[in-house]
Design a protein around this motif. Structure first.
Motif, PDB file in Angstrom:
ATOM      1  N   LEU A 341       0.829  -1.198   0.000  1.00  0.00           N
ATOM      2  CA  LEU A 341       0.000   0.000   0.000  1.00  0.00           C
ATOM      3  C   LEU A 341       0.869   1.256   0.000  1.00  0.00           C
ATOM      4  O   LEU A 341       1.889   1.318   0.695  1.00  0.00           O
ATOM      5  N   PHE A 342       0.457   2.250  -0.764  1.00  0.00           N
ATOM      6  CA  PHE A 342       1.207   3.505  -0.784  1.00  0.00           C
ATOM      7  C   PHE A 342       0.232   4.679  -0.770  1.00  0.00           C
ATOM      8  O   PHE A 342      -0.943   4.558  -1.142  1.00  0.00           O
ATOM      9  N   ASP A 343       0.755   5.805  -0.319  1.00  0.00           N
ATOM     10  CA  ASP A 343       0.038   7.075  -0.378  1.00  0.00           C
ATOM     11  C   ASP A 343       0.735   7.962  -1.397  1.00  0.00           C
ATOM     12  O   ASP A 343       1.848   7.652  -1.858  1.00  0.00           O
ATOM     13  N   ASP A 344       0.120   9.081  -1.718  1.00  0.00           N
ATOM     14  CA  ASP A 344       0.707   9.972  -2.724  1.00  0.00           C
ATOM     15  C   ASP A 344       2.109  10.429  -2.337  1.00  0.00           C
ATOM     16  O   ASP A 344       2.959  10.643  -3.209  1.00  0.00           O
ATOM     17  N   ASP A 345       2.357  10.568  -1.036  1.00  0.00           N
ATOM     18  CA  ASP A 345       3.653  11.111  -0.610  1.00  0.00           C
ATOM     19  C   ASP A 345       4.713  10.040  -0.344  1.00  0.00           C
ATOM     20  O   ASP A 345       5.816  10.365   0.089  1.00  0.00           O
ATOM     21  N   CYS A 346       4.370   8.761  -0.556  1.00  0.00           N
ATOM     22  CA  CYS A 346       5.376   7.720  -0.286  1.00  0.00           C
ATOM     23  C   CYS A 346       5.489   6.741  -1.450  1.00  0.00           C
ATOM     24  O   CYS A 346       5.874   5.587  -1.252  1.00  0.00           O
ATOM     25  N   ALA A 608      -0.610  -0.866  -4.732  1.00  0.00           N
ATOM     26  CA  ALA A 608      -1.941  -0.276  -4.865  1.00  0.00           C
ATOM     27  C   ALA A 608      -2.066   0.916  -3.928  1.00  0.00           C
ATOM     28  O   ALA A 608      -1.532   0.913  -2.805  1.00  0.00           O
ATOM     29  N   HIS A 609      -2.804   1.924  -4.373  1.00  0.00           N
ATOM     30  CA  HIS A 609      -3.016   3.127  -3.557  1.00  0.00           C
ATOM     31  C   HIS A 609      -3.893   2.780  -2.363  1.00  0.00           C
ATOM     32  O   HIS A 609      -4.941   2.152  -2.499  1.00  0.00           O
ATOM     33  N   ARG A 610      -3.458   3.196  -1.180  1.00  0.00           N
ATOM     34  CA  ARG A 610      -4.126   2.815   0.059  1.00  0.00           C
ATOM     35  C   ARG A 610      -5.604   3.220   0.064  1.00  0.00           C
ATOM     36  O   ARG A 610      -6.484   2.428   0.433  1.00  0.00           O
ATOM     37  N   THR A 611      -5.912   4.416  -0.374  1.00  0.00           N
ATOM     38  CA  THR A 611      -7.291   4.900  -0.328  1.00  0.00           C
ATOM     39  C   THR A 611      -8.169   4.184  -1.340  1.00  0.00           C
ATOM     40  O   THR A 611      -9.301   3.793  -1.038  1.00  0.00           O
ATOM     41  N   ARG A 628       1.264  -5.088   3.245  1.00  0.00           N
ATOM     42  CA  ARG A 628       2.349  -4.289   3.822  1.00  0.00           C
ATOM     43  C   ARG A 628       2.197  -2.841   3.383  1.00  0.00           C
ATOM     44  O   ARG A 628       1.572  -2.547   2.366  1.00  0.00           O
ATOM     45  N   SER A 629       2.807  -1.955   4.138  1.00  0.00           N
ATOM     46  CA  SER A 629       2.791  -0.537   3.792  1.00  0.00           C
ATOM     47  C   SER A 629       4.168  -0.119   3.303  1.00  0.00           C
ATOM     48  O   SER A 629       5.189  -0.583   3.811  1.00  0.00           O
ATOM     49  N   SER A 630       4.188   0.738   2.299  1.00  0.00           N
ATOM     50  CA  SER A 630       5.470   1.271   1.814  1.00  0.00           C
ATOM     51  C   SER A 630       5.831   2.562   2.518  1.00  0.00           C
ATOM     52  O   SER A 630       6.874   3.151   2.254  1.00  0.00           O
ATOM     53  N   SER A 631       4.949   3.005   3.424  1.00  0.00           N
ATOM     54  CA  SER A 631       5.199   4.233   4.163  1.00  0.00           C
ATOM     55  C   SER A 631       5.744   3.893   5.536  1.00  0.00           C
ATOM     56  O   SER A 631       5.112   3.136   6.293  1.00  0.00           O
ATOM     57  N   PRO A 632       6.925   4.398   5.891  1.00  0.00           N
ATOM     58  CA  PRO A 632       7.501   4.101   7.202  1.00  0.00           C
ATOM     59  C   PRO A 632       6.534   4.504   8.319  1.00  0.00           C
ATOM     60  O   PRO A 632       5.921   5.564   8.289  1.00  0.00           O
ATOM     61  N   GLY A 633       6.384   3.621   9.275  1.00  0.00           N
ATOM     62  CA  GLY A 633       5.553   3.938  10.423  1.00  0.00           C
ATOM     63  C   GLY A 633       4.091   3.607  10.256  1.00  0.00           C
ATOM     64  O   GLY A 633       3.298   3.844  11.169  1.00  0.00           O
ATOM     65  N   ARG A 634       3.684   3.054   9.080  1.00  0.00           N
ATOM     66  CA  ARG A 634       2.264   2.731   8.898  1.00  0.00           C
ATOM     67  C   ARG A 634       2.086   1.240   8.682  1.00  0.00           C
ATOM     68  O   ARG A 634       2.964   0.565   8.229  1.00  0.00           O
TER      69      ARG A 634
END
Length: 634
Positions: A341-346, A608-611, A628-634
């Motif tokens: 999972l990723f967000d726009d900033d990660c 895939a985009h988290r949202t 899994r998350s590609s953003s540290p801490g999530r």
């Protein structure tokens, strides 16, 4: 027609002995059905089912029992890569090597058309062919348009249209009503052929033809025209090749299929076609009424068992069989499917997260010899404002030309070869390394290099210098970037002397000779948040036919800039909807994802985009997917 081979050619004891020698297991009746058949048939083979091994086994048995000196076996494939793989496998025995010479033929459909039909037709017209290449033709056509006053009206017309120059560059021959006719890239012309512009386009095309410059598709039109006016040629060709095997049949387009039907559609010729229609990403299978000869025939045999991956990936792949529903039986490693999972900033953290997961789940020796693969349906973004759109959005350092490499970087092959040295087999390691160098050089420069047996040994010779580099590649500390760079500099100079050209510096060979850091040990990888990128990035299309230990498929925007391929496809699966009944644009996206998803043996990951994917996470996790998350801490 009685085929010219011994009655016991496909006898079970012979097949079992040869299969055992090659490490091939013949445990399914579908394998024997294909292997022992001497009749025309279609074989629908799932990814990783051992199709190429089975083809090579059958061809070797056929070569052993073949008893005609003037009639041969014709083996055709869609690409040079597939043809080379078949050739490599049959050449491990003296009998198999007979297929490389007269009266047999192994090649692509294009080379077959050129060799037996189009080139003889052009020679009969006194034309000396200089090149058959789309890019070379386009450059010559535009150069002639710009520099010859006889085409000024055509040039003026092209300047008034946004696609005008494409019209000239893409003009090609078709065989229409028994005559060679010039048409545009889309199959039509924006003017009458009798107009001034039309007449000049025809004259420009014929001028280039007289100079021996042709597009690939021109050769099929010339071949068809030749056959129509000389029908005995088709009969003679079919008589020469009473047994025809077509590989990668799903990628044969309508033009190629039509020509093959003209030549080998006669009663008595055995035509066996093998492929996977669900991987037919280069052809259009959307017609409501496919041609009678379309692959595969409804009665086609099937190879549904994949030894590349296990049941987890096989179950997913079965849901993505868009063109022809096939339940794939996974008989390989268990495998893991993950969702990153990723967000726009990660978004830039997706690939590093994938590599951390690969280190956790894939055996070290596999990652060391075959770096993880990152695949995308698009390489560069379009004009839409949505993000991310393509591979470069995830990996800004990526440049599109790296996608043209169908082979792994040289250093991965060298690392694999060094394991043979450790086992005491330096000779095989040297041959494998040199073969990799030859492929790399041919792909980047178009020039061929001699086999290792032909490299000179004399003092100060280029052959000796090359042998010394090969020795050092298998002995030096190639994990040191400086030593690797020095070895590559020596290799470039040696290759330049062997091929008698200036040292190759093209970016394509730079990519293939680049240094990839060695695998970071698991404990160290956990401590290093910013480990070097070791993955190889390319397009899904370019990865077709490959096998990976770990594969990541990136979510990309479709060509219209409206929908994301991974999200839309996984959303349908999460809702238990049939992908084969989805709109055509989504079916095409799913078909491309099928190709990517059937590459790995141990780890398949989707970004895939988290949202966007949030409403479907629970359903996907219920299938046993790791999230899994590609953003540290999530």
């Amino acid at each position: 027609m009685t085929l010219p081979f011994a009655p016991d050619t496909f006898a079970k004891d012979k097949a079992d002995a040869l299969a055992a020698h090659r490490g091939l297991e013949l445990t399914h009746p579908q394998q024997w059905q294909f292997l022992q058949s001497a009749e025309s048939l279609d074989l629908q083979a799932a990814p990783g089912s051992g199709k190429t091994s089975l083809i090579a086994l059958k061809l070797t048995l056929l070569a052993q029992g073949w008893c005609s000196a003037t009639r041969g076996v014709c083996v055709l494939s869609h690409t040079n890569t597939a043809k080379d793989e078949i050739t490599r496998r049959v050449c491990d025995s003296p009998a198999g090597r007979r297929l490389l010479g007269f009266p047999h033929f192994i090649g692509t459909i294009q080379s077959f058309t050129n060799t037996f039909l189009a080139l003889p037709a052009l020679r009969s017209r006194g034309i000396d062919v200089q090149t058959i290449d789309d890019a070379a033709y386009e450059q010559a056509a535009l150069r002639l348009l710009d520099n010859h006053r006889g085409f000024f009206q055509l040039k003026a017309f092209t300047e008034r249209r946004h696609d005008g120059r494409n019209l000239v560059a893409g003009a090609h021959y078709i065989c229409d009503a028994g005559e060679l006719t010039v048409t545009g890239p889309t199959g039509t012309l924006p003017f009458k052929s009798t107009s001034n512009s039309g007449q000049q386009l025809i004259r420009l095309k014929n001028t280039l033809a007289d100079r021996g410059l042709f597009r690939f598709s021109d050769m099929f039109a010339i071949a068809e025209h030749h056959l129509l006016h000389h029908p005995d040629i088709a009969r003679a060709t079919a008589h020469r090749f009473p047994f025809v095997l077509l590989d990668e049949m799903q990628d044969t387009n309508e033009l190629q299929q039509h020509l093959l039907d003209q030549v080998f559609g006669t009663i008595g010729t055995v035509v066996q076609r093998v492929g996977d229609v669900n991987q037919g990403i280069f052809t259009d299978h959307t017609q409501a009424l496919p041609a009678p000869s379309a692959f595969p025939h409804p009665s086609a045999a099937q190879l549904p068992v994949s030894r590349r991956f296990g049941t987890h990936i096989a179950d997913l792949a079965s849901l993505l069989t868009v063109q022809r529903r096939q339940t794939i039986d996974g008989a390989g490693p268990h495998g893991i499917i993950a969702l990153l999972l990723f967000d726009d900033d990660c978004v830039h953290g997706v690939i590093p997260a994938f590599e951390r997961l690969a280190r956790e789940t894939v055996p070290d020796h596999l990652l060391a010899t075959a770096p993880p693969r990152v695949l995308a349906s698009r390489l560069t973004p379009g004009t839409a404002k949505a993000f991310p759109q393509s591979l470069t959005c995830y990996l800004p350092t990526f440049t599109p030309h790296t996608a043209v490499q169908p082979a792994p970087e040289l250093i991965t092959t060298v690392r694999a070869a060094r394991t043979l040295v450790a086992a005491g087999d330096r000779r095989t390691a040297t041959v494998q390394t040199w073969d990799a160098v030859r492929r790399t050089f041919r792909q980047s420069s178009g020039n061929a290099l001699p086999a290792i047996q032909r490299l000179e040994r004399g003092a100060a010779s280029a052959g000796l210098q090359t042998r010394l580099v090969l020795h050092d590649l298998l002995s030096a500390d190639i994990d040191d970037p400086a030593q690797w760079s020095a070895l590559m500099a020596r290799l470039r100079d040696a290759l330049a002397q062997l091929a008698d050209i200036s040292p190759p510096t093209a970016s394509r060979i730079d990519d293939l000779l680049r240094h990839i850091p060695p695998l970071v040990p698991r404990a160290e990888a956990v401590a290093q948040e910013a480990a070097p990128i070791m993955s190889v990035a390319t397009s899904i299309q370019r990865a077709k036919g490959e096998t990976h230990a770990a594969t990541l498929i990136l979510e990309c925007l479709d060509s219209r800039g409206r929908k994301y391929d991974v999200h839309e496809t996984l959303a349908l699966m999460a809702q238990s909807k049939d992908v084969a009944e989805a709109p055509i644009t989504l079916r095409k996206a799913a078909q491309l994802l099928f190709v990517g998803a059937t590459r790995p043996t141990h780890l398949l990951a989707f970004a895939a985009h988290r949202t966007r994917i949030a409403p479907h996470l629970e359903a996907l996790q219920a299938r046993g997917w790791l999230v899994r998350s590609s953003s540290p801490g999530r």
